[in-house]
Design a protein around this motif. Structure first.
Motif, mmCIF file in Angstrom:
data_model
loop_
_atom_site.group_PDB
_atom_site.id
_atom_site.type_symbol
_atom_site.label_atom_id
_atom_site.label_comp_id
_atom_site.label_asym_id
_atom_site.label_seq_id
_atom_site.Cartn_x
_atom_site.Cartn_y
_atom_site.Cartn_z
ATOM 1 N N ALA A 14 0.537 -1.173 -0.123
ATOM 2 C CA ALA A 14 -0.140 0.315 -0.043
ATOM 3 C C ALA A 14 0.807 1.697 -0.412
ATOM 4 C CB ALA A 14 -0.337 -0.212 1.084
ATOM 5 N N SER A 15 1.705 0.843 0.484
ATOM 6 C CA SER A 15 2.873 2.690 0.332
ATOM 7 C C SER A 15 3.561 3.297 -1.633
ATOM 8 C CB SER A 15 4.012 2.024 0.083
ATOM 9 O OG SER A 15 5.596 1.490 -0.841
ATOM 10 N N SER A 16 2.491 2.548 -2.642
ATOM 11 C CA SER A 16 2.106 3.442 -3.932
ATOM 12 C C SER A 16 1.556 2.571 -4.457
ATOM 13 C CB SER A 16 4.488 3.341 -4.489
ATOM 14 O OG SER A 16 4.419 2.355 -4.578
ATOM 15 N N GLY A 17 1.392 3.210 -6.079
ATOM 16 C CA GLY A 17 0.653 2.603 -6.536
ATOM 17 C C GLY A 17 -0.383 3.124 -6.282
ATOM 18 N N ALA A 23 -5.723 2.506 -0.444
ATOM 19 C CA ALA A 23 -5.590 2.915 1.100
ATOM 20 C C ALA A 23 -6.054 4.088 1.268
ATOM 21 C CB ALA A 23 -4.032 2.528 1.640
ATOM 22 N N GLU A 24 -5.981 5.065 0.324
ATOM 23 C CA GLU A 24 -6.675 6.227 0.253
ATOM 24 C C GLU A 24 -8.074 6.236 0.226
ATOM 25 O OE1 GLU A 24 -2.435 9.024 -1.114
ATOM 26 O OE2 GLU A 24 -4.361 8.325 -2.275
ATOM 27 N N THR A 229 -6.005 5.536 -13.831
ATOM 28 C CA THR A 229 -4.850 6.067 -12.875
ATOM 29 C C THR A 229 -5.630 5.186 -11.274
ATOM 30 O OG1 THR A 229 -7.553 7.192 -11.182
ATOM 31 C CG2 THR A 229 -5.717 8.199 -13.184
ATOM 32 N N ALA A 230 -4.690 4.949 -10.530
ATOM 33 C CA ALA A 230 -5.324 4.194 -8.704
ATOM 34 C C ALA A 230 -6.709 4.360 -8.480
ATOM 35 C CB ALA A 230 -4.169 4.676 -8.245
ATOM 36 N N ALA A 231 -6.970 5.822 -8.924
ATOM 37 C CA ALA A 231 -8.148 5.672 -8.101
ATOM 38 C C ALA A 231 -9.214 5.187 -8.963
ATOM 39 C CB ALA A 231 -8.272 8.146 -8.326
ATOM 40 N N ASP A 232 -9.165 4.845 -10.013
ATOM 41 C CA ASP A 232 -10.218 4.054 -10.827
ATOM 42 C C ASP A 232 -10.548 3.167 -10.086
ATOM 43 O OD1 ASP A 232 -10.720 6.071 -12.829
ATOM 44 O OD2 ASP A 232 -8.783 5.955 -13.879
ATOM 45 N N VAL A 233 -9.193 2.304 -10.276
ATOM 46 C CA VAL A 233 -8.461 1.123 -9.682
ATOM 47 C C VAL A 233 -9.549 0.908 -8.227
ATOM 48 C CG1 VAL A 233 -7.455 -1.058 -8.980
ATOM 49 C CG2 VAL A 233 -6.721 0.272 -10.724
ATOM 50 N N ALA A 234 -9.082 2.145 -7.545
ATOM 51 C CA ALA A 234 -9.870 2.291 -5.965
ATOM 52 C C ALA A 234 -11.581 1.986 -5.564
ATOM 53 C CB ALA A 234 -9.290 3.786 -5.526
ATOM 54 N N GLU A 235 -12.165 2.592 -7.032
ATOM 55 C CA GLU A 235 -13.194 2.827 -6.514
ATOM 56 C C GLU A 235 -14.177 1.377 -6.801
ATOM 57 O OE1 GLU A 235 -14.878 4.765 -6.538
ATOM 58 O OE2 GLU A 235 -13.964 6.859 -6.254
ATOM 59 N N ALA A 236 -13.308 0.446 -8.092
ATOM 60 C CA ALA A 236 -13.584 -0.451 -7.762
ATOM 61 C C ALA A 236 -13.778 -1.510 -6.310
ATOM 62 C CB ALA A 236 -12.989 -1.688 -9.423
#
Length: 276
Positions: A14-17, A23-24, A229-236
């Motif tokens: 979770a430290s990057s990418g 995590a955020e 973006t990583a945010a797109d994956v985070a939404e999933a």
């Protein structure tokens, strides 16, 4: 933004990418998140940032290729926060970028499989053991479109991601009785540091040109032209973590701008219009 209020989640790598993005997002939705990684400085910095923003996060140094470390990660999380509701097995590494299969010595096979596959299997097992006795939960494994679509290069990495997909489906069937849902996200065309890690020392001076060429090819092959973006994956991941997906298990969700759906076709004018 309280979809995960009262929930406890672990995010490995979770430290990057992508892991950082998840995590955020989870913290923003009210979850208490354990940031697990082998990179102490980056992980602790992220944890401090999340807590400074009003969230609840803890850092835990974890090598997911070590089964004992994964077990301790789950046990410590439960002891600290009183439970575990969401397990995100995200940590992963790439196999070295070589000039072709004939040049592949497979020296990194054990390391890649231990981190990418064993880490996911151990994380799923240990999280599910707790979840099964406490009303269920959600396990989210990070695969890749490289595990869905065949292609040349980084063959060990691709093999590990394909194995994650199959394992996810097997685990989903076995754990459904306990209300533990197990799903897989397969990102594609998401800029992260993992591509750089695939370069061997002799390739590093050519990595920038190589990456630019690969990104251009990805854009050409991707139906949606917006960069992921990583945010797109985070939404999933958020969807799979919440009760919105309470009847969803054993699925593989590509987050890739439509890449695995098929090749881009030439744009045509809408029906009923006259081409200019």
């Amino acid at each position: 933004m309280t979809e995960l209020a009262g929930k406890v989640a672990i995010v490995t790598g979770a430290s990057s990418g992508i892991g950082r993005g998840i995590a955020e997002r989870f913290v923003a939705e009210g979850a208490a998140v354990v940031v697990a990684d082998v990179r102490d400085d980056e992980g602790q910095a992220l944890t401090a940032e999340l807590n400074a923003g009003g969230g609840t996060a803890r850092f835990r140094h974890t090598d997911v290729g070590d089964q004992a470390a994964v077990r301790e990660l789950v046990e410590t999380t439960v002891a600290t926060f009183g439970g575990l509701h969401v397990m995100v097995n995200n940590a992963g590494i790439s196999s070295p970028l070589k000039k072709g299969l004939f040049h592949e010595d497979l020296e990194e096979f054990d390391r890649v499989m231990r981190v990418n596959l064993l880490g996911v299997m151990a994380g799923t097992r240990d999280a599910a053991r707790h979840m099964a006795e406490h009303g269920g939960g959600s396990v989210i494994n990070l695969g890749s479109i490289g595990g869905i679509q065949a292609g040349g290069g980084v063959s060990t990495y691709r093999a590990s991601k394909a194995a994650i997909i199959h394992f996810t489906k097997c685990a989903a069937i076995e754990l459904a009785h306990y209300e533990v849902r197990v799903n897989c996200i397969a990102p594609g065309n998401i800029p992260t540091p993992i591509l750089a890690s695939s370069a061997t020392d002799e390739d590093r001076e050519r990595l920038e040109r190589f990456e630019a060429r690969i990104r251009a090819q990805m854009r050409d092959d991707r139906p949606l032209k917006r960069e992921g973006t990583a945010a797109d994956v985070a939404e999933a991941a958020l969807y799979l973590a919440t009760d919105r997906s309470r009847y969803v298990t054993g699925v593989v969700l590509p987050v890739d701008g439509g890449t695995v759906a098929g090749k881009v076709i030439p744009r045509k004018p809408p029906p009923g219009t006259t081409p200019s």
